[in-house]
Design a protein around this motif. Structure first.
Motif, PDB file in Angstrom:
ATOM      1  N   VAL A   1       0.833  -1.209   0.000  1.00 36.14           N
ATOM      2  CA  VAL A   1       0.000   0.000   0.000  1.00 36.14           C
ATOM      3  C   VAL A   1       0.874   1.268   0.000  1.00 36.14           C
ATOM      4  CG1 VAL A   1      -1.616   1.344   1.412  1.00 36.14           C
ATOM      5  CG2 VAL A   1      -2.101  -1.039   0.905  1.00 36.14           C
ATOM      6  N   THR A   2       2.000   1.235   0.701  1.00 34.82           N
ATOM      7  CA  THR A   2       2.884   2.413   0.703  1.00 34.82           C
ATOM      8  C   THR A   2       3.324   2.767  -0.716  1.00 34.82           C
ATOM      9  OG1 THR A   2       3.715   1.648   2.834  1.00 34.82           O
ATOM     10  CG2 THR A   2       4.971   3.390   1.765  1.00 34.82           C
ATOM     11  N   ASP A   3       3.666   1.756  -1.520  1.00 32.47           N
ATOM     12  CA  ASP A   3       4.068   2.028  -2.897  1.00 32.47           C
ATOM     13  C   ASP A   3       2.890   2.549  -3.718  1.00 32.47           C
ATOM     14  OD1 ASP A   3       6.813   1.314  -2.729  1.00 32.47           O
ATOM     15  OD2 ASP A   3       6.215  -0.787  -2.605  1.00 32.47           O
TER      16      ASP A   3
ATOM     17  N   SER B   1      12.747   7.015   6.889  1.00 31.64           N
ATOM     18  CA  SER B   1      13.027   6.397   5.596  1.00 31.64           C
ATOM     19  C   SER B   1      12.248   5.083   5.497  1.00 31.64           C
ATOM     20  CB  SER B   1      14.531   6.180   5.418  1.00 31.64           C
ATOM     21  OG  SER B   1      15.030   5.448   6.490  1.00 31.64           O
ATOM     22  N   ARG B   2      12.261   4.469   4.322  1.00 29.65           N
ATOM     23  CA  ARG B   2      11.470   3.256   4.097  1.00 29.65           C
ATOM     24  C   ARG B   2      11.772   2.198   5.158  1.00 29.65           C
ATOM     25  NH1 ARG B   2       8.660   2.523  -0.761  1.00 29.65           N
ATOM     26  NH2 ARG B   2       7.556   1.026   0.537  1.00 29.65           N
ATOM     27  N   GLY B   3      10.725   1.492   5.547  1.00 28.17           N
ATOM     28  CA  GLY B   3      10.883   0.488   6.592  1.00 28.17           C
ATOM     29  C   GLY B   3      10.912   1.098   7.979  1.00 28.17           C
ATOM     30  N   GLY B   4      10.562   2.390   8.056  1.00 24.15           N
ATOM     31  CA  GLY B   4      10.746   3.146   9.300  1.00 24.15           C
ATOM     32  C   GLY B   4       9.804   2.814  10.441  1.00 24.15           C
TER      33      GLY B   4
HETATM   34  N1  ASP Z   1       5.197   1.125   5.116  1.00 25.92           N
HETATM   35  C1  ASP Z   1       6.481   1.722   5.103  1.00 25.92           C
HETATM   36  C2  ASP Z   1       7.344   1.079   4.020  1.00 25.92           C
HETATM   37  O1  ASP Z   1       6.871   0.264   3.253  1.00 25.92           O
HETATM   38  C3  ASP Z   1       7.148   1.700   6.428  1.00 25.92           C
HETATM   39  C4  ASP Z   1       7.259   0.349   7.083  1.00 25.92           C
HETATM   40  O2  ASP Z   1       6.619  -0.604   6.699  1.00 25.92           O
HETATM   41  O3  ASP Z   1       8.051   0.230   8.005  1.00 25.92           O
HETATM   42  O4  ASP Z   1       8.487   1.414   3.900  1.00 25.92           O
END
Ligand code: ASP
Length: 439
Positions: free
Chosen positions: A49-51, A182-185
């Protein structure tokens, strides 16, 4: 006892996954604060969903009709709501999002809606309070995360809440503008919440049962790491081993809070514990192996280099002046070798070489490309004799030529340079000798 639990995107990609998460949270009353990611991939070719939000906002910004994309995002959430038989309506939320996209709210705002909406659903599903991260995760005007302010604001806000859902990935600047990490945050958000509430454990739930000794793409079914220290993890993450965002370690590390990486799809697995220090020996002298391809070595020769005070500084200055960071600098009596990232260096090599001649007046410079660096990391190496010997005899048996060896004085890791094409063979050979043979 209190635990902060963060769930990654694949753990929250569908109603079915939400149910697993609900079961996990309800199984332990200590799991009090929940930090969700946005819905991730439901299957391999799916889109996070983020993308989808980034792409949708991109169109909004260019004045291209984005209604179709926004309604696809909306159906991802509706599918979860329906599957959980909740009566939550996101109608008003999506109206606000659409208006904000039209008025140029920014890509940070756009991306943050993924966790924001998932947080609303999660709170409704669990019957927990929802706390908007924009109100409690604070950044300064220049975009730097402000830990002191966050600690003050978030702890005051959580007072009186035995349980709460705080969406991951974002916070806000002092003027209320949404800002993401940043991504994965979301991993960082979870770590911050754990620090602020002084949690006993920060549980990070994902789709693997913890860290593995080596990359499963290279070694077949590698063993899991049971316990790893923050420092070991830093070394391995830096060299490319990824399960969690690198920066997620810092907030909890300051408080000595352990992180437990767990698998939503196999909650009975105990996962990997990431701790400050431990008297637990790792199962196999080494804790993990990781590496990266794509390095160059720049070998600088000069007779009597060892007696020339300031030689090293001049050499490194040539790299600094060209904006290139270095990875390792092993040296001999008349030589010094600088390892750099090939993609950063390749366009500037002649400029760097000229600069080296000007500053350090070497006798010769030799450049070698297509090298890989492998880090063999382990707190157990300090107290074990012969680790380096075993590594190099394993590599010799596998016919791998070692180009560089660098062991930090902390004896926590040994870095080995090999040709790119030997990378996988070398990792397998090291894994085999320590883990499979475990002599
Ligand atoms: N949803 C965001 C991403 O895909 C942050 C996360 O999942 O940690 O980077």
């Amino acid at each position: 006892m209190s635990k902060v639990v963060k769930f990654g995107g694949s753990s929250l990609a569908s109603a079915e996954q939400f149910r697993k998460v609900g079961d996990i949270i309800r199984a332990d009353a200590d799991r009090r604060y929940v930090v969700p990611s946005a819905p991730g991939k439901r299957f391999k070719e799916d889109t996070k969903v983020t993308d989808m939000l980034y792409a949708c906002y991109d169109h909004a910004e260019q004045g291209i009709d984005f209604s179709g994309e926004l309604s696809e995002i909306r159906s991802r959430y509706q599918e979860i709501i329906d599957g959980l038989e909740l009566s939550v309506s996101l109608e008003e939320e999506f109206r606000v999002i659409e208006d904000s996209f039209k008025s140029g709210a920014g890509s940070n705002y756009a991306a943050s809606r993924g966790e924001y909406l998932n947080g609303i659903i999660m709170a409704a599903y669990l019957g927990y309070a929802f706390i908007d991260a924009a109100e409690v995760i604070c950044f300064d005007e220049d975009g730097a995360f402000n830990l002191d302010k966050t600690t003050r604001v978030l702890s005051a806000r959580l007072e009186g809440y035995a349980n709460a859902v705080i969406p991951g990935f974002y916070g806000a600047l002092p003027d209320g503008t949404v800002k993401t990490f940043s991504r994965g945050g979301s991993d960082i958000s979870g770590s911050i919440v754990a620090k602020v509430v002084q949690a006993d454990v920060y549980e990070n739930w994902t789709d693997v049962s913890g860290f593995l000794v080596a990359d499963p793409g290279i070694v077949k079914h590698p063993k899991r790491i049971d316990v790893i220290t923050y420092r070991e993890l830093r070394e391995l993450s830096y060299m490319g081993a990824a399960v969690m965002h690198e920066d997620a370690i810092f907030p909890v590390r300051q408080e000595g809070i352990p992180i437990n990486i767990r698998n939503t799809n196999a909650p009975e697995d105990s996962g990997t514990w990431i701790v400050g220090s431990t008297c637990q020996k790792s199962r196999y002298v080494i804790t993990g192996i990781a590496g990266k391809r794509g390095f160059c070595s720049v070998n600088i020769e000069k007779d009597m280099m060892n007696t020339e005070i300031g030689f090293g500084r001049k050499v490194l200055q040539a790299f600094e002046e060209n904006g290139i960071s270095f990875e390792h600098v092993p040296s001999g009596i008349d030589t010094m070798t600088v390892f750099v990232h090939q993609d950063e260096f390749v366009h500037k090599e002649q400029k760097v070489a000229a600069c080296l001649y000007r500053l350090a007046r070497p006798d010769a410079i030799e450049i070698e490309a297509d090298l890989a660096l492998i880090a063999v990391v382990g707190r157990g190496m300090k107290s074990t004799r012969g680790t380096a010997g075993r590594i190099f005899s394993a590599l010799a048996h596998a016919n791998v030529n070692v180009k560089m060896i660098d062991q930090g004085s902390s004896e926590l890791n040994i870095i080995i340079g090999v040709a790119n094409e030997d990378f996988e063979t070398a990792i397998r050979a090291i894994y085999d000798i320590f883990v499979l043979t475990n002599l």
